[in-house]
Design a protein around this motif. Structure first.
Motif, PDB file in Angstrom:
ATOM      1  N   LYS A   1     -14.872   2.189   4.687  1.00 26.00           N
ATOM      2  CA  LYS A   1     -14.709   2.624   3.084  1.00 26.00           C
ATOM      3  C   LYS A   1     -15.379   4.013   3.342  1.00 26.00           C
ATOM      4  O   LYS A   1     -14.992   4.643   2.257  1.00 26.00           O
ATOM      5  CB  LYS A   1     -15.838   1.759   2.621  1.00 26.00           C
ATOM      6  CG  LYS A   1     -15.477   0.241   2.543  1.00 26.00           C
ATOM      7  CD  LYS A   1     -16.213  -0.585   1.607  1.00 26.00           C
ATOM      8  CE  LYS A   1     -15.949   0.082   0.314  1.00 26.00           C
ATOM      9  NZ  LYS A   1     -16.444  -1.188  -0.774  1.00 26.00           N
ATOM     10  N   HIS A   2     -16.189   4.593   3.927  1.00 32.44           N
ATOM     11  CA  HIS A   2     -16.679   6.003   3.983  1.00 32.44           C
ATOM     12  C   HIS A   2     -16.942   6.414   5.426  1.00 32.44           C
ATOM     13  O   HIS A   2     -17.522   5.903   6.156  1.00 32.44           O
ATOM     14  CB  HIS A   2     -17.895   6.079   3.005  1.00 32.44           C
ATOM     15  CG  HIS A   2     -18.415   7.497   2.742  1.00 32.44           C
ATOM     16  ND1 HIS A   2     -19.574   7.646   2.239  1.00 32.44           N
ATOM     17  CD2 HIS A   2     -17.717   8.547   2.499  1.00 32.44           C
ATOM     18  CE1 HIS A   2     -19.554   9.015   1.932  1.00 32.44           C
ATOM     19  NE2 HIS A   2     -18.475   9.510   2.149  1.00 32.44           N
TER      20      HIS A   2
ATOM     21  N   GLU B   1      -4.100   7.866   3.853  1.00 35.01           N
ATOM     22  CA  GLU B   1      -4.364   7.709   2.496  1.00 35.01           C
ATOM     23  C   GLU B   1      -4.894   6.301   2.091  1.00 35.01           C
ATOM     24  O   GLU B   1      -5.508   5.947   1.247  1.00 35.01           O
ATOM     25  CB  GLU B   1      -3.143   8.086   1.322  1.00 35.01           C
ATOM     26  CG  GLU B   1      -3.037   9.657   1.365  1.00 35.01           C
ATOM     27  CD  GLU B   1      -1.800  10.093   0.494  1.00 35.01           C
ATOM     28  OE1 GLU B   1      -1.578   9.294  -0.469  1.00 35.01           O
ATOM     29  OE2 GLU B   1      -1.408  11.073   0.534  1.00 35.01           O
ATOM     30  N   GLN B   2      -4.904   5.323   3.244  1.00 34.97           N
ATOM     31  CA  GLN B   2      -5.283   4.155   3.048  1.00 34.97           C
ATOM     32  C   GLN B   2      -6.986   3.981   3.399  1.00 34.97           C
ATOM     33  O   GLN B   2      -7.430   3.052   3.435  1.00 34.97           O
ATOM     34  CB  GLN B   2      -4.503   3.136   3.996  1.00 34.97           C
ATOM     35  CG  GLN B   2      -2.829   2.961   3.256  1.00 34.97           C
ATOM     36  CD  GLN B   2      -2.253   1.987   4.303  1.00 34.97           C
ATOM     37  OE1 GLN B   2      -2.773   1.395   5.056  1.00 34.97           O
ATOM     38  NE2 GLN B   2      -0.859   2.363   4.268  1.00 34.97           N
ATOM     39  N   LYS B   3      -7.331   5.184   4.043  1.00 36.64           N
ATOM     40  CA  LYS B   3      -8.643   5.202   4.755  1.00 36.64           C
ATOM     41  C   LYS B   3      -9.318   5.515   3.703  1.00 36.64           C
ATOM     42  O   LYS B   3      -9.126   6.366   2.638  1.00 36.64           O
ATOM     43  CB  LYS B   3      -8.655   6.182   5.855  1.00 36.64           C
ATOM     44  CG  LYS B   3      -8.067   5.862   7.077  1.00 36.64           C
ATOM     45  CD  LYS B   3      -8.157   6.769   8.192  1.00 36.64           C
ATOM     46  CE  LYS B   3      -7.414   6.363   9.518  1.00 36.64           C
ATOM     47  NZ  LYS B   3      -8.023   5.086  10.267  1.00 36.64           N
ATOM     48  N   GLY B   4     -10.890   5.182   4.018  1.00 38.51           N
ATOM     49  CA  GLY B   4     -11.882   5.596   2.823  1.00 38.51           C
ATOM     50  C   GLY B   4     -12.036   7.282   2.771  1.00 38.51           C
ATOM     51  O   GLY B   4     -11.420   7.764   3.693  1.00 38.51           O
TER      52      GLY B   4
ATOM     53  N   GLU C   1     -13.135  18.598  -3.714  1.00 36.89           N
ATOM     54  CA  GLU C   1     -12.858  17.147  -3.292  1.00 36.89           C
ATOM     55  C   GLU C   1     -11.815  16.762  -3.906  1.00 36.89           C
ATOM     56  O   GLU C   1     -11.227  16.961  -4.940  1.00 36.89           O
ATOM     57  CB  GLU C   1     -13.947  16.072  -3.559  1.00 36.89           C
ATOM     58  CG  GLU C   1     -14.609  16.172  -4.935  1.00 36.89           C
ATOM     59  CD  GLU C   1     -15.570  15.326  -5.571  1.00 36.89           C
ATOM     60  OE1 GLU C   1     -15.709  14.279  -5.202  1.00 36.89           O
ATOM     61  OE2 GLU C   1     -16.624  15.824  -5.707  1.00 36.89           O
ATOM     62  N   THR C   2     -11.088  15.558  -3.223  1.00 45.15           N
ATOM     63  CA  THR C   2      -9.910  14.903  -3.901  1.00 45.15           C
ATOM     64  C   THR C   2     -10.370  13.476  -3.467  1.00 45.15           C
ATOM     65  O   THR C   2     -11.246  13.167  -3.038  1.00 45.15           O
ATOM     66  CB  THR C   2      -8.710  15.280  -2.935  1.00 45.15           C
ATOM     67  OG1 THR C   2      -8.559  14.656  -1.715  1.00 45.15           O
ATOM     68  CG2 THR C   2      -8.466  16.866  -3.117  1.00 45.15           C
ATOM     69  N   PRO C   3      -9.468  12.360  -3.677  1.00 44.88           N
ATOM     70  CA  PRO C   3      -9.715  11.063  -3.645  1.00 44.88           C
ATOM     71  C   PRO C   3      -9.956  10.815  -2.244  1.00 44.88           C
ATOM     72  O   PRO C   3     -10.495   9.829  -1.778  1.00 44.88           O
ATOM     73  CB  PRO C   3      -8.779  10.323  -4.281  1.00 44.88           C
ATOM     74  CG  PRO C   3      -8.207  11.360  -5.387  1.00 44.88           C
ATOM     75  CD  PRO C   3      -8.319  12.658  -4.856  1.00 44.88           C
ATOM     76  N   SER C   4      -9.302  11.852  -1.440  1.00 46.21           N
ATOM     77  CA  SER C   4      -9.337  11.332   0.068  1.00 46.21           C
ATOM     78  C   SER C   4     -10.193  12.225   0.879  1.00 46.21           C
ATOM     79  O   SER C   4     -10.805  11.589   1.916  1.00 46.21           O
ATOM     80  CB  SER C   4      -7.820  11.809   0.778  1.00 46.21           C
ATOM     81  OG  SER C   4      -6.949  11.062   0.285  1.00 46.21           O
TER      82      SER C   4
ATOM     83  N   LEU D   1     -23.805   7.955   2.144  1.00 44.23           N
ATOM     84  CA  LEU D   1     -22.875   7.063   2.824  1.00 44.23           C
ATOM     85  C   LEU D   1     -22.692   5.775   2.233  1.00 44.23           C
ATOM     86  O   LEU D   1     -21.324   5.353   2.322  1.00 44.23           O
ATOM     87  CB  LEU D   1     -23.453   7.013   4.317  1.00 44.23           C
ATOM     88  CG  LEU D   1     -22.588   6.073   5.235  1.00 44.23           C
ATOM     89  CD1 LEU D   1     -21.346   6.717   5.606  1.00 44.23           C
ATOM     90  CD2 LEU D   1     -23.648   5.606   6.437  1.00 44.23           C
ATOM     91  N   MET D   2     -23.453   5.174   1.804  1.00 46.83           N
ATOM     92  CA  MET D   2     -23.422   3.856   1.145  1.00 46.83           C
ATOM     93  C   MET D   2     -22.808   3.766  -0.084  1.00 46.83           C
ATOM     94  O   MET D   2     -22.209   2.853  -0.374  1.00 46.83           O
ATOM     95  CB  MET D   2     -24.775   3.024   1.360  1.00 46.83           C
ATOM     96  CG  MET D   2     -25.190   2.824   2.917  1.00 46.83           C
ATOM     97  SD  MET D   2     -24.239   2.353   4.157  1.00 46.83           S
ATOM     98  CE  MET D   2     -23.794   0.771   3.489  1.00 46.83           C
ATOM     99  N   ARG D   3     -22.998   4.686  -0.793  1.00 43.25           N
ATOM    100  CA  ARG D   3     -22.253   4.607  -2.192  1.00 43.25           C
ATOM    101  C   ARG D   3     -20.952   5.334  -1.943  1.00 43.25           C
ATOM    102  O   ARG D   3     -20.306   5.488  -3.180  1.00 43.25           O
ATOM    103  CB  ARG D   3     -23.180   5.417  -3.139  1.00 43.25           C
ATOM    104  CG  ARG D   3     -23.350   6.852  -3.063  1.00 43.25           C
ATOM    105  CD  ARG D   3     -24.236   7.453  -4.155  1.00 43.25           C
ATOM    106  NE  ARG D   3     -24.459   8.845  -3.895  1.00 43.25           N
ATOM    107  CZ  ARG D   3     -25.703   9.294  -3.593  1.00 43.25           C
ATOM    108  NH1 ARG D   3     -26.762   8.360  -3.434  1.00 43.25           N
ATOM    109  NH2 ARG D   3     -26.034  10.475  -3.459  1.00 43.25           N
ATOM    110  N   GLY D   4     -20.548   5.557  -1.056  1.00 41.39           N
ATOM    111  CA  GLY D   4     -19.192   6.051  -0.765  1.00 41.39           C
ATOM    112  C   GLY D   4     -18.884   7.316  -1.070  1.00 41.39           C
ATOM    113  O   GLY D   4     -17.818   7.797  -1.465  1.00 41.39           O
TER     114      GLY D   4
END
Length: 331
Positions: free
Chosen positions: A173-174, A227-230, A302-305, A326-329
């Protein structure tokens, strides 16, 4: 919270180190072959919480047993934190992230993945990636959530994180890389010029430079599923490379590589040559980006990826921010 209490006194450690070198010399052993044992001796201490256990996991690659430090959460289907050891460390190198995992009852694994990066079986070899995936699989089989994997690494751990991001069969997820190495050819020249011992490690694990590309994530192809990865968050202290051992260009260049693979209009999102030069020449913020913890941010993109943050600091991971982020992504 992180009280130091070493298993061996400093004097005892020094005596044993001298003894090991003396025996090795008398037996004609290559001193470099003794380094993994000395690293284990010097880093293995009592800082680990008593709920952290040492376990062995068979390798799917060659059947060897990989030792890891682990915490099994009391609840099932809880998040899993995968924390990767530094360049010269191994699984026994104390990791403060483990304390936060226990406090929040998250599954935690600190794998060995072939130990220090000083030989050809380490340095992001196929065996390393397999060992990390084996460690993740083991924790999932024992109750961790496959849909809530969080991976973090500092320095050499950040280097291995880049490799894991590109080659692991698992999607986290991150991913959070701090002070990471991306290009071993570049780092070899940087460490050689500064007379750092890492140069010998790099030469040893790349067949004297013949395998620079195959061991450098900056040279690896980007998988179609990227792009499927966190989110991949990349953090670097502005003074690293001066006070520390890894210049910020490693983080910047890897960020730009991911931007080129995931964004159509790269110009607004990439770090430009001009921005890079300003950071390297003046070490001053390029805008008003706020702070992480109490540290000013010098550049943020930053971007979504992928996300890049250059902050006021050196070769370090900023805690507790790093765990919380880390835990809040990374949001």
């Amino acid at each position: 919270m992180f009280k130091k209490s070493y298993k061996l006194s400093i004097v005892a450690v020094l005596i044993i180190v001298v003894f090991v070198f003396a025996v090795g010399f008398m037996l004609g052993a290559n001193i470099n072959n003794l380094r993994p044992y000395l690293v284990t001796l010097l880093l293995h201490n009592d800082d680990w919480h008593n709920e952290i256990v040492e376990i062995s996991i068979p390798s799917s690659y060659d059947g060897n047993k990989q030792k890891v430090m682990a915490y099994h959460a009391k609840g099932k289907n809880r998040p899993l934190i995968v924390s990767l050891h530094t360049w010269g460390g191994d699984y026994v190198e104390y990791d403060p992230i483990s304390e936060y995992a226990i406090k929040n009852d998250y599954y935690y694994i600190h794998p060995n993945f072939r130990g220090p990066n000083s030989n050809e079986i380490s340095c992001c070899s196929d065996m390393v990636i397999a060992d990390i995936d084996d460690a993740i699989a083991h924790m999932i089989q024992n109750g961790a959530s496959e849909n809530a994997i969080y991976i973090i690494g500092l320095s050499g751990g950040g280097y291995t994180l880049f490799c894991t991001y590109l080659k692991s069969e698992y999607n986290a997820k991150h991913y959070a890389a701090w002070a990471a190495i991306a290009d071993l050819e570049q780092w070899a020249q940087e460490t050689r010029i500064r007379g750092l011992s890492y140069y010998d490690d790099i030469m040893a694990c790349t067949s004297e430079g013949k395998d620079f590309n195959s061991r450098s994530p900056i040279q690896w192809p980007i998988p179609n599923v990227i792009e499927q990865k966190g989110l991949l968050s990349i953090y670097a202290g502005i003074y690293d490379g001066i006070d520390g051992s890894v210049p910020i260009t490693h983080s910047i260049n890897f960020y730009n590589k991911i931007i080129e693979a995931t964004v159509r209009d790269t110009a607004p999102n990439k770090v430009s040559v001009n921005e890079k030069l300003k950071l390297l020449e003046f070490r001053q913020p390029l805008g008003h980006y706020g702070k992480i913890d109490d540290r000013a941010i010098y550049l943020q993109k930053e971007t979504p990826s992928v996300k890049l943050i250059i902050f006021d600091g050196g070769h370090e991971m900023v805690l507790p921010f790093a765990f919380e982020d880390l835990m809040r992504g990374g949001k």
